[in-house]
Scaffold this motif. Structure first.
Motif, PDB file in Angstrom:
ATOM      1  N   PRO A 202       2.740  12.439  -1.078  1.00 16.09           N
ATOM      2  CA  PRO A 202       1.623  13.337  -0.740  1.00 16.09           C
ATOM      3  C   PRO A 202       2.064  14.573   0.030  1.00 16.09           C
ATOM      4  CG  PRO A 202       1.552  11.323   0.575  1.00 16.09           C
ATOM      5  CD  PRO A 202       2.567  11.096  -0.499  1.00 16.09           C
ATOM      6  N   VAL A 203       3.118  14.450   0.820  1.00 16.25           N
ATOM      7  CA  VAL A 203       3.593  15.620   1.561  1.00 16.25           C
ATOM      8  C   VAL A 203       4.210  16.637   0.611  1.00 16.25           C
ATOM      9  CG1 VAL A 203       5.176  16.439   3.356  1.00 16.25           C
ATOM     10  CG2 VAL A 203       3.925  14.303   3.685  1.00 16.25           C
TER      11      VAL A 203
ATOM     12  N   GLN B 210       3.277  17.239  -2.290  1.00 11.56           N
ATOM     13  CA  GLN B 210       2.192  17.907  -3.005  1.00 11.56           C
ATOM     14  C   GLN B 210       1.615  19.086  -2.226  1.00 11.56           C
ATOM     15  OE1 GLN B 210      -0.598  14.780  -4.020  1.00 11.56           O
ATOM     16  NE2 GLN B 210       0.958  13.590  -5.090  1.00 11.56           N
ATOM     17  N   LEU B 211       1.930  19.146  -0.936  1.00 11.32           N
ATOM     18  CA  LEU B 211       1.471  20.274  -0.124  1.00 11.32           C
ATOM     19  C   LEU B 211       2.361  21.507  -0.296  1.00 11.32           C
ATOM     20  CD1 LEU B 211       0.709  18.392   3.218  1.00 11.32           C
ATOM     21  CD2 LEU B 211      -0.967  19.198   1.541  1.00 11.32           C
ATOM     22  N   ALA B 212       3.587  21.291  -0.766  1.00  5.98           N
ATOM     23  CA  ALA B 212       4.573  22.369  -0.803  1.00  5.98           C
ATOM     24  C   ALA B 212       4.115  23.612  -1.566  1.00  5.98           C
ATOM     25  CB  ALA B 212       5.892  21.843  -1.379  1.00  5.98           C
ATOM     26  N   PRO B 213       3.502  23.485  -2.752  1.00  4.98           N
ATOM     27  CA  PRO B 213       3.135  24.698  -3.495  1.00  4.98           C
ATOM     28  C   PRO B 213       1.862  25.379  -2.987  1.00  4.98           C
ATOM     29  CG  PRO B 213       2.502  22.764  -4.749  1.00  4.98           C
ATOM     30  CD  PRO B 213       3.213  22.263  -3.537  1.00  4.98           C
ATOM     31  N   LEU B 214       1.199  24.800  -1.997  1.00  8.60           N
ATOM     32  CA  LEU B 214      -0.072  25.344  -1.534  1.00  8.60           C
ATOM     33  C   LEU B 214       0.121  26.430  -0.488  1.00  8.60           C
ATOM     34  CD1 LEU B 214      -2.096  22.016  -1.111  1.00  8.60           C
ATOM     35  CD2 LEU B 214      -1.963  23.503  -3.131  1.00  8.60           C
ATOM     36  N   ASP B 215      -0.824  27.326  -0.417  1.00 10.07           N
ATOM     37  CA  ASP B 215      -0.844  28.339   0.636  1.00 10.07           C
ATOM     38  C   ASP B 215      -1.522  27.722   1.862  1.00 10.07           C
ATOM     39  OD1 ASP B 215      -1.045  30.474   2.315  1.00 10.07           O
ATOM     40  OD2 ASP B 215      -2.363  31.670   1.027  1.00 10.07           O
ATOM     41  N   LEU B 216      -0.728  27.424   2.858  1.00  7.64           N
ATOM     42  CA  LEU B 216      -1.236  26.755   4.052  1.00  7.64           C
ATOM     43  C   LEU B 216      -1.339  27.709   5.246  1.00  7.64           C
ATOM     44  CD1 LEU B 216       0.769  23.396   3.809  1.00  7.64           C
ATOM     45  CD2 LEU B 216      -1.592  23.836   3.101  1.00  7.64           C
ATOM     46  N   SER B 217      -1.418  29.007   4.950  1.00  6.43           N
ATOM     47  CA  SER B 217      -1.458  29.989   6.036  1.00  6.43           C
ATOM     48  C   SER B 217      -2.671  29.800   6.936  1.00  6.43           C
ATOM     49  CB  SER B 217      -1.438  31.408   5.457  1.00  6.43           C
ATOM     50  OG  SER B 217      -2.533  31.615   4.562  1.00  6.43           O
ATOM     51  N   GLU B 218      -3.755  29.270   6.400  1.00  7.97           N
ATOM     52  CA  GLU B 218      -4.944  29.051   7.218  1.00  7.97           C
ATOM     53  C   GLU B 218      -4.895  27.718   7.958  1.00  7.97           C
ATOM     54  OE1 GLU B 218      -8.593  29.545   5.118  1.00  7.97           O
ATOM     55  OE2 GLU B 218      -7.907  31.317   4.025  1.00  7.97           O
ATOM     56  N   PHE B 219      -3.844  26.956   7.716  1.00 10.73           N
ATOM     57  CA  PHE B 219      -3.722  25.632   8.330  1.00 10.73           C
ATOM     58  C   PHE B 219      -2.336  25.513   8.971  1.00 10.73           C
ATOM     59  CE2 PHE B 219      -6.172  25.474   4.390  1.00 10.73           C
ATOM     60  CZ  PHE B 219      -7.436  25.133   4.883  1.00 10.73           C
TER      61      PHE B 219
ATOM     62  N   GLY C 116       0.811  -1.214   0.000  1.00 10.63           N
ATOM     63  CA  GLY C 116       0.000   0.000   0.000  1.00 10.63           C
ATOM     64  C   GLY C 116       0.846   1.265   0.000  1.00 10.63           C
ATOM     65  N   GLN C 117       1.916   1.249   0.779  1.00 14.00           N
ATOM     66  CA  GLN C 117       2.810   2.407   0.824  1.00 14.00           C
ATOM     67  C   GLN C 117       3.481   2.654  -0.523  1.00 14.00           C
ATOM     68  OE1 GLN C 117       4.041   4.559   3.597  1.00 14.00           O
ATOM     69  NE2 GLN C 117       2.002   4.004   4.324  1.00 14.00           N
ATOM     70  N   VAL C 118       3.906   1.578  -1.180  1.00 13.20           N
ATOM     71  CA  VAL C 118       4.575   1.731  -2.475  1.00 13.20           C
ATOM     72  C   VAL C 118       3.588   2.190  -3.544  1.00 13.20           C
ATOM     73  CG1 VAL C 118       5.813   0.508  -4.293  1.00 13.20           C
ATOM     74  CG2 VAL C 118       6.391   0.085  -1.907  1.00 13.20           C
ATOM     75  N   VAL C 119       2.364   1.654  -3.516  1.00 15.28           N
ATOM     76  CA  VAL C 119       1.345   2.095  -4.468  1.00 15.28           C
ATOM     77  C   VAL C 119       1.069   3.582  -4.291  1.00 15.28           C
ATOM     78  CG1 VAL C 119      -1.096   1.918  -5.074  1.00 15.28           C
ATOM     79  CG2 VAL C 119       0.256  -0.157  -4.751  1.00 15.28           C
ATOM     80  N   THR C 120       0.923   4.019  -3.051  1.00 12.07           N
ATOM     81  CA  THR C 120       0.679   5.434  -2.780  1.00 12.07           C
ATOM     82  C   THR C 120       1.845   6.296  -3.259  1.00 12.07           C
ATOM     83  OG1 THR C 120      -0.698   4.898  -0.858  1.00 12.07           O
ATOM     84  CG2 THR C 120       0.205   7.128  -0.968  1.00 12.07           C
ATOM     85  N   ALA C 121       3.058   5.836  -2.974  1.00 14.64           N
ATOM     86  CA  ALA C 121       4.248   6.597  -3.365  1.00 14.64           C
ATOM     87  C   ALA C 121       4.397   6.685  -4.878  1.00 14.64           C
ATOM     88  CB  ALA C 121       5.496   5.972  -2.753  1.00 14.64           C
ATOM     89  N   SER C 122       3.853   5.699  -5.610  1.00 13.10           N
ATOM     90  CA  SER C 122       3.973   5.722  -7.069  1.00 13.10           C
ATOM     91  C   SER C 122       3.209   6.886  -7.680  1.00 13.10           C
ATOM     92  CB  SER C 122       3.473   4.398  -7.664  1.00 13.10           C
ATOM     93  OG  SER C 122       2.070   4.260  -7.493  1.00 13.10           O
ATOM     94  N   GLU C 123       2.278   7.431  -6.933  1.00 11.54           N
ATOM     95  CA  GLU C 123       1.521   8.604  -7.392  1.00 11.54           C
ATOM     96  C   GLU C 123       2.173   9.913  -6.963  1.00 11.54           C
ATOM     97  OE1 GLU C 123      -1.031   8.252  -9.381  1.00 11.54           O
ATOM     98  OE2 GLU C 123      -0.847   6.070  -9.263  1.00 11.54           O
ATOM     99  N   GLY C 124       3.313   9.818  -6.298  1.00  9.53           N
ATOM    100  CA  GLY C 124       4.001  11.009  -5.813  1.00  9.53           C
ATOM    101  C   GLY C 124       3.880  11.115  -4.307  1.00  9.53           C
TER     102      GLY C 124
ATOM    103  N   ARG D  44      11.174  14.610   8.174  1.00  2.55           N
ATOM    104  CA  ARG D  44      11.130  13.290   7.563  1.00  2.55           C
ATOM    105  C   ARG D  44      10.939  13.360   6.051  1.00  2.55           C
ATOM    106  NH1 ARG D  44       7.321  12.121  11.983  1.00  2.55           N
ATOM    107  NH2 ARG D  44       8.456  11.102  13.667  1.00  2.55           N
ATOM    108  N   ASP D  45      11.709  12.554   5.326  1.00  2.69           N
ATOM    109  CA  ASP D  45      11.445  12.359   3.903  1.00  2.69           C
ATOM    110  C   ASP D  45      10.567  11.113   3.752  1.00  2.69           C
ATOM    111  OD1 ASP D  45      13.124  10.184   4.344  1.00  2.69           O
ATOM    112  OD2 ASP D  45      14.810  11.054   3.235  1.00  2.69           O
ATOM    113  N   ALA D  46      10.288  10.711   2.509  1.00  2.97           N
ATOM    114  CA  ALA D  46       9.367   9.599   2.273  1.00  2.97           C
ATOM    115  C   ALA D  46       9.862   8.307   2.914  1.00  2.97           C
ATOM    116  CB  ALA D  46       9.164   9.404   0.769  1.00  2.97           C
TER     117      ALA D  46
END
Length: 210
Positions: free
Chosen positions: A166-167, A169-178, A156-164, A189-191
């Motif tokens: 997920p952490v 994918q948060l980098a380009p987002l504006d997370l100021s409200e979170f 499951g972890q490898v399948v998820t990682a094959s899509e990139g 931590r890295d992947a």
């Protein structure tokens, strides 16, 4: 009339070429690694081995058996786990080896995730693992649950990682409200480190229930 060398005739029937099931599966794995599962056919595999497609059927009866054999090849690439006391150390090693094997053969990940591949060799590998875990103190039913839980987690972890990641994918987002999410996304931590963190939590939890 086209001349056909008698040695070639024997070769196309699967004779005198030293071809084995293992050689067929190794060639299939190499082809799948290089071009993906869609490229895998008896005709193409025959071309890879320089034999007629029908020759392949002397060693694997059909496409399903070929796909099961691919899973078997990946399982065989991992040394059979030996679980001493504490068995948790062996389970961690198995999980890390399985992850490495899946990452080395990314085209096979969907196959591993969807195909149980109950072959004689895979059953023997599982039997050996259960025997080792029993010697380390686990009942066979508990040992099987542990192996399935860890295997499912890794796949499951490898399948998820094959899509990139997920952490990432948060980098380009504006997370100021979170703010908590923003802090977590900048964590150290890295992947791979997150995988090990989750694996240790899983194995520790399995150990506490046995």
């Amino acid at each position: 009339m086209r001349f056909r060398d008698p040695m070639t005739a024997r070769r196309t029937r699967g004779h005198s070429v030293g071809l084995t099931r293992e050689a067929v599966l190794r060639a299939a794995l190499a082809l799948a690694d290089r071009e993906g599962l869609k490229a895998l056919s008896m005709r193409r595999l025959g071309a890879e081995l320089d034999v007629e497609a029908m020759t392949i059927y002397h060693h694997v009866p059909n496409k399903d058996a070929l796909l099961d054999g691919l899973v078997e090849q990946l399982v065989a690439s991992i040394a059979p786990p030996v679980f001493a006391t504490p068995w948790q150390d062996g389970i961690r090693r198995y999980a890390l080896d399985l992850r490495a094997a899946l990452l080395a053969h990314p085209n096979l990940v969907p196959l591993i995730a969807s195909r149980p591949a109950i072959t004689a060799q895979n059953l023997q590998t599982l039997e050996t693992a259960l025997e080792s875990l029993r010697s380390a103190g686990l009942a066979p039913a508990d040992a099987l649950d542990v192996i399935y839980a860890v295997t499912g987690f890794v796949v499951g972890q490898v399948v998820t990682a094959s899509e990139g990641d997920p952490v990432d994918q948060l980098a380009p987002l504006d997370l100021s409200e979170f703010p908590l999410l923003a802090e977590a996304a900048k964590g150290p931590r890295d992947a791979e480190a997150r995988f090990v963190f989750a694996l240790d939590a899983l194995v520790s939890g399995l150990g506490s229930t046995r």
